[in-house]
Design a protein around this motif. Structure first.
Motif, PDB file in Angstrom:
ATOM      1  N   ASN A   1       0.867  -1.179   0.000  1.00  0.00           N
ATOM      2  CA  ASN A   1       0.000   0.000   0.000  1.00  0.00           C
ATOM      3  C   ASN A   1       0.902   1.227   0.000  1.00  0.00           C
ATOM      4  O   ASN A   1       1.583   1.507   0.990  1.00  0.00           O
ATOM      5  N   ILE A   2       0.922   1.924  -1.128  1.00  0.00           N
ATOM      6  CA  ILE A   2       1.809   3.084  -1.249  1.00  0.00           C
ATOM      7  C   ILE A   2       1.161   4.274  -0.554  1.00  0.00           C
ATOM      8  O   ILE A   2       0.026   4.653  -0.859  1.00  0.00           O
ATOM      9  N   ILE A   3       1.906   4.850   0.390  1.00  0.00           N
ATOM     10  CA  ILE A   3       1.374   5.942   1.202  1.00  0.00           C
ATOM     11  C   ILE A   3       1.765   7.291   0.622  1.00  0.00           C
ATOM     12  O   ILE A   3       1.006   8.238   0.669  1.00  0.00           O
ATOM     13  N   LYS A   4       2.973   7.367   0.080  1.00  0.00           N
ATOM     14  CA  LYS A   4       3.365   8.629  -0.542  1.00  0.00           C
ATOM     15  C   LYS A   4       4.331   8.407  -1.693  1.00  0.00           C
ATOM     16  O   LYS A   4       4.952   7.349  -1.801  1.00  0.00           O
ATOM     17  N   ASP A   5       4.405   9.421  -2.538  1.00  0.00           N
ATOM     18  CA  ASP A   5       5.252   9.327  -3.727  1.00  0.00           C
ATOM     19  C   ASP A   5       6.723   9.291  -3.347  1.00  0.00           C
ATOM     20  O   ASP A   5       7.139   9.901  -2.362  1.00  0.00           O
ATOM     21  N   SER A   6       7.477   8.574  -4.163  1.00  0.00           N
ATOM     22  CA  SER A   6       8.921   8.531  -3.976  1.00  0.00           C
ATOM     23  C   SER A   6       9.567   8.236  -5.310  1.00  0.00           C
ATOM     24  O   SER A   6       8.983   7.551  -6.157  1.00  0.00           O
TER      25      SER A   6
ATOM     26  N   ILE B   1       7.770   6.715   6.160  1.00  0.00           N
ATOM     27  CA  ILE B   1       7.124   5.524   5.577  1.00  0.00           C
ATOM     28  C   ILE B   1       6.606   5.805   4.170  1.00  0.00           C
ATOM     29  O   ILE B   1       5.810   6.721   3.962  1.00  0.00           O
ATOM     30  N   LEU B   2       7.063   5.008   3.210  1.00  0.00           N
ATOM     31  CA  LEU B   2       6.590   5.119   1.821  1.00  0.00           C
ATOM     32  C   LEU B   2       5.455   4.149   1.546  1.00  0.00           C
ATOM     33  O   LEU B   2       4.551   4.439   0.777  1.00  0.00           O
ATOM     34  N   ALA B   3       5.551   2.938   2.125  1.00  0.00           N
ATOM     35  CA  ALA B   3       4.554   1.907   1.828  1.00  0.00           C
ATOM     36  C   ALA B   3       4.454   0.935   2.993  1.00  0.00           C
ATOM     37  O   ALA B   3       5.411   0.770   3.763  1.00  0.00           O
TER      38      ALA B   3
ATOM     39  N   CYS C   1       6.980  -1.416   4.784  1.00  0.00           N
ATOM     40  CA  CYS C   1       7.748  -2.219   3.816  1.00  0.00           C
ATOM     41  C   CYS C   1       8.603  -1.375   2.876  1.00  0.00           C
ATOM     42  O   CYS C   1       9.368  -1.924   2.094  1.00  0.00           O
ATOM     43  N   ALA C   2       8.492  -0.050   2.968  1.00  0.00           N
ATOM     44  CA  ALA C   2       9.410   0.813   2.207  1.00  0.00           C
ATOM     45  C   ALA C   2       9.526   2.144   2.923  1.00  0.00           C
ATOM     46  O   ALA C   2       8.527   2.671   3.432  1.00  0.00           O
ATOM     47  N   ILE C   3      10.752   2.659   2.984  1.00  0.00           N
ATOM     48  CA  ILE C   3      10.979   3.930   3.672  1.00  0.00           C
ATOM     49  C   ILE C   3      11.941   4.809   2.886  1.00  0.00           C
ATOM     50  O   ILE C   3      12.696   4.353   2.036  1.00  0.00           O
TER      51      ILE C   3
ATOM     52  N   ASP D   1      15.910  -0.161 -10.924  1.00  0.00           N
ATOM     53  CA  ASP D   1      16.162   0.812 -11.988  1.00  0.00           C
ATOM     54  C   ASP D   1      15.961   2.248 -11.469  1.00  0.00           C
ATOM     55  O   ASP D   1      16.776   3.140 -11.732  1.00  0.00           O
ATOM     56  N   ASN D   2      14.903   2.454 -10.715  1.00  0.00           N
ATOM     57  CA  ASN D   2      14.640   3.781 -10.138  1.00  0.00           C
ATOM     58  C   ASN D   2      15.784   4.220  -9.234  1.00  0.00           C
ATOM     59  O   ASN D   2      16.187   5.393  -9.247  1.00  0.00           O
ATOM     60  N   PHE D   3      16.298   3.290  -8.420  1.00  0.00           N
ATOM     61  CA  PHE D   3      17.397   3.637  -7.509  1.00  0.00           C
ATOM     62  C   PHE D   3      18.658   3.975  -8.311  1.00  0.00           C
ATOM     63  O   PHE D   3      19.307   4.991  -8.039  1.00  0.00           O
ATOM     64  N   ILE D   4      18.964   3.165  -9.306  1.00  0.00           N
ATOM     65  CA  ILE D   4      20.155   3.426 -10.138  1.00  0.00           C
ATOM     66  C   ILE D   4      20.055   4.793 -10.817  1.00  0.00           C
ATOM     67  O   ILE D   4      21.037   5.509 -10.968  1.00  0.00           O
ATOM     68  N   ASN D   5      18.815   5.167 -11.206  1.00  0.00           N
ATOM     69  CA  ASN D   5      18.610   6.424 -11.954  1.00  0.00           C
ATOM     70  C   ASN D   5      18.351   7.650 -11.077  1.00  0.00           C
ATOM     71  O   ASN D   5      18.052   8.707 -11.610  1.00  0.00           O
TER      72      ASN D   5
END
Length: 208
Positions: free
Chosen positions: A132-137, A165-167, A177-179, A203-207
């Motif tokens: 569940n995505i809580i905010k954009d990242s 918290i991202l998700a 589950c994501a920060i 890919d997002n992290f690399i970019n």
């Protein structure tokens, strides 16, 4: 640009290495090392983690100067760092797996066992579950809400700062589950085992 995957002899990280190399496709240099100078000169660092919180922290501490080098990289120099699974959990102040163990203290909070509600939920939480995505990242760019990711864990990270918290994912309760805080990113799920969606996060992290 070079991305360093920290190899501190904690579990099998071959799938992490393979997925980063697959995404990078020679456009980005992927290095796998515990060499402090190579980590210092990296553009980005990936901190994987398999096993218990204590075993991962112990393994980091066994390599002389590694924790200090990671502190300088992430906290002083504010370069992008991605923690995966226990790699994310180690950002906490303290973990309670096996025994009370001091974490890296980058994101204030603690790591405690998932409440399995007296055996109603099996631990470890293993397999695919939706996020569940809580905010954009930037690391969740083009990832749809309710996407399924692959999990293997019995402990959860409880950050004090809820803005990090991202998700979340639901298993017994909603857990993180994501920060993201500034340059520090983490996923409790395994992007390297989460098919094309997981590769997109890499890919997002690399970019970034």
């Amino acid at each position: 640009m070079n991305v360093t995957i920290v190899d501190y002899k904690s579990g099998n990280i071959s799938s992490v290495i393979n997925s980063f190399k697959e995404v990078a496709q020679n456009k980005v240099k992927i290095e796998v090392t515990s060499d402090l100078n190579k980590i210092k000169s990296s553009d980005k660092v990936v901190l994987p983690g398999q096993g218990s919180f204590k075993s991962c922290i112990d393994a980091l501490n066994k390599i002389n100067g590694l924790v200090e080098t990671l502190n300088v990289f992430a906290i002083n120099n504010k370069k992008p760092l991605l923690g995966i699974c226990v790699g994310l959990q180690m950002f906490a102040d303290v973990g309670y797996e096996e025994t009370e163990t001091k974490g890296l203290g980058w994101i204030s909070g603690k790591v405690t066992k998932i409440d399995n509600q007296n055996g109603k939920y099996k631990l470890p939480h293993i397999g695919w579950n939706e996020i569940n995505i809580i905010k954009d990242s930037k690391i969740l760019k083009d990832i749809k809400n309710k996407s399924h990711m692959y999990f293997v864990h019995s402990y959860e990270f409880l950050p004090n700062n809820k803005n990090a918290i991202l998700a979340t994912t639901n298993y017994s309760s909603n857990h993180v589950c994501a920060i993201e805080t500034e340059n520090i990113f983490g996923t409790q799920f395994h992007p390297e085992k989460s098919d094309k969606i997981g590769l997109k996060i890499i890919d997002n992290f690399i970019n970034l």
